[in-house]
Design an enzyme around this catalytic site. Structure first.
Site, PDB file in Angstrom:
ATOM      1  N   GLU A  99      29.530 101.862 -30.610  1.00 11.66           N
ATOM      2  CA  GLU A  99      28.214 102.522 -30.619  1.00 11.66           C
ATOM      3  C   GLU A  99      27.278 101.673 -29.750  1.00 11.66           C
ATOM      4  O   GLU A  99      27.210 100.453 -29.901  1.00 11.66           O
ATOM      5  CB  GLU A  99      27.716 102.598 -32.066  1.00 11.66           C
ATOM      6  CG  GLU A  99      26.229 102.856 -32.227  1.00 11.66           C
ATOM      7  CD  GLU A  99      25.731 104.135 -31.568  1.00 11.66           C
ATOM      8  OE1 GLU A  99      26.250 105.225 -31.885  1.00 11.66           O
ATOM      9  OE2 GLU A  99      24.824 104.025 -30.710  1.00 11.66           O
ATOM     10  N   ASP A 119      31.904 111.037 -30.506  1.00 15.05           N
ATOM     11  CA  ASP A 119      30.783 111.660 -31.215  1.00 15.05           C
ATOM     12  C   ASP A 119      29.510 111.196 -30.512  1.00 15.05           C
ATOM     13  O   ASP A 119      28.735 110.380 -31.022  1.00 15.05           O
ATOM     14  CB  ASP A 119      30.801 111.218 -32.684  1.00 15.05           C
ATOM     15  CG  ASP A 119      29.583 111.722 -33.443  1.00 15.05           C
ATOM     16  OD1 ASP A 119      29.191 111.070 -34.445  1.00 15.05           O
ATOM     17  OD2 ASP A 119      28.994 112.739 -33.013  1.00 15.05           O
TER      18      ASP A 119
END
Ligand code: SAM
Length: 283
Positions: free
Chosen positions: A107, A157
């Protein structure tokens, strides 16, 4: 007193708006503009750079479909890579699979993780504390092109292809995925609301073609990803993902003994059936 509204700016001439009953957090992080607010209809909502990312009320649809379709397609997924996913919803669903022994999550924005742990605790439900997790704060495109770890399932994602998310829709990213995926592994990615973001689907189809023997798309209806069905890309070096034999999917689902509110084996089989305009766009 006039109500405070959040206007989604993903589409220049049209968009949804949310009354912000309470702003819980708003800041420019190192990478993005992050807002988290409460809304009577959707619960707590998180937005990045003017685009709605997730809401408490409908997050389960997207997170279940982007996780359980690839994981139940694989005979025994052990190692999983999540690119993006800062709110923790995908991580929560992946960790429900007992066969999974290792999850790396890459991330780019540490503040998204921290603020979602604080203000959207239902998304991660403690998943960030799971010993199977290796959380890496980095750019996903760099990670997949440098890592020597191999994965059974890779889930992108990401945000939309604007800002830091743009690189996660490039050939360079997909080349990195092709290198770090195990034989028989599967790759899935959020690929936008295809009725409105047609180029995204077309570009992904073209960029995956030279790298993966099998690729395609599947869909789900996510209310706050407005404009039609949400499209997910998938790719594999063999046809594991198109393993939509209902008996096998049902057996794996029953053996997993995990609870879902949207995903079912029948829906898994059906979600690969695409509307005509999407088939034409891809071909
Ligand atoms: N469900 C949402 C959707 O479909 O739009 C995505 C949710 S999640 C919040 C998207 C995450 O991707 C964010 O946490 C963002 O920080 C992360 N992200 C964006 N660009 C990235 C990059 N290049 N590498 C890794 N993570 C990235």
């Amino acid at each position: 007193m006039s109500e405070l509204r959040y206007l989604e700016t993903l589409h220049p001439s049209w968009g949804q708006s949310f009354v912000m009953d309470e702003v819980l957090f708003e800041s420019k992080t190192e990478h993005q503009h992050l807002v988290i607010f409460r809304n009577a209809q959707w619960g707590t909502v998180m937005a990045l750079d003017g685009v709605i990312q997730t809401t408490e009320r409908d997050e389960f649809i997207y997170h279940e479909m982007l996780t359980h379709v690839p994981l139940f397609s694989h005979p025994e997924p052990k190692s999983v890579l999540i690119i993006g996913g800062g709110d923790g919803g995908i991580l929560r669903e992946v960790l429900k699979h007992r066969s999974v022994t290792h999850v790396t999550m890459v991330e780019i924005d540490a503040q998204v993780v921290e603020m979602c742990k604080t203000y959207l605790p239902h998304h991660s439900q403690g998943a960030f504390e799971d010993p199977r997790l290796n959380l890496v704060i980095a750019d996903g495109v760099e990670f997949v092109n440098q890592t020597d770890v191999r994965f059974d399932v890779v889930i992108s994602d990401s945000t939309d292809p604007v800002g830091p998310g743009e690189v996660l829709f490039t050939s360079r990213f997909y080349q990195g995925i092709a290198q770090c995926i195990n034989p028989g592994g599967v790759f899935v990615a959020q690929n936008g609301v295809s009725f409105l973001q047609r180029d995204e689907v077309k570009n992904t189809a073209q960029r995956l073609a030279p790298l993966f023997k099998q690729r395609g798309f599947y869909t789900a209806a996510v209310p706050t990803y407005v404009g039609g069905i949400m499209t997910f890309a998938w790719a594999s070096q063999n046809d594991t993902l198109s393993e939509s034999e209902l008996g096998k999917l049902t057996q794996r689902f029953n053996e997993a003994k995990l609870s879902t509110r949207y995903y079912t084996p029948k829906l898994h089989q059906a979600c690969f059936a695409l509307p005509g305009y999407l088939d034409k766009l891809i071909d």
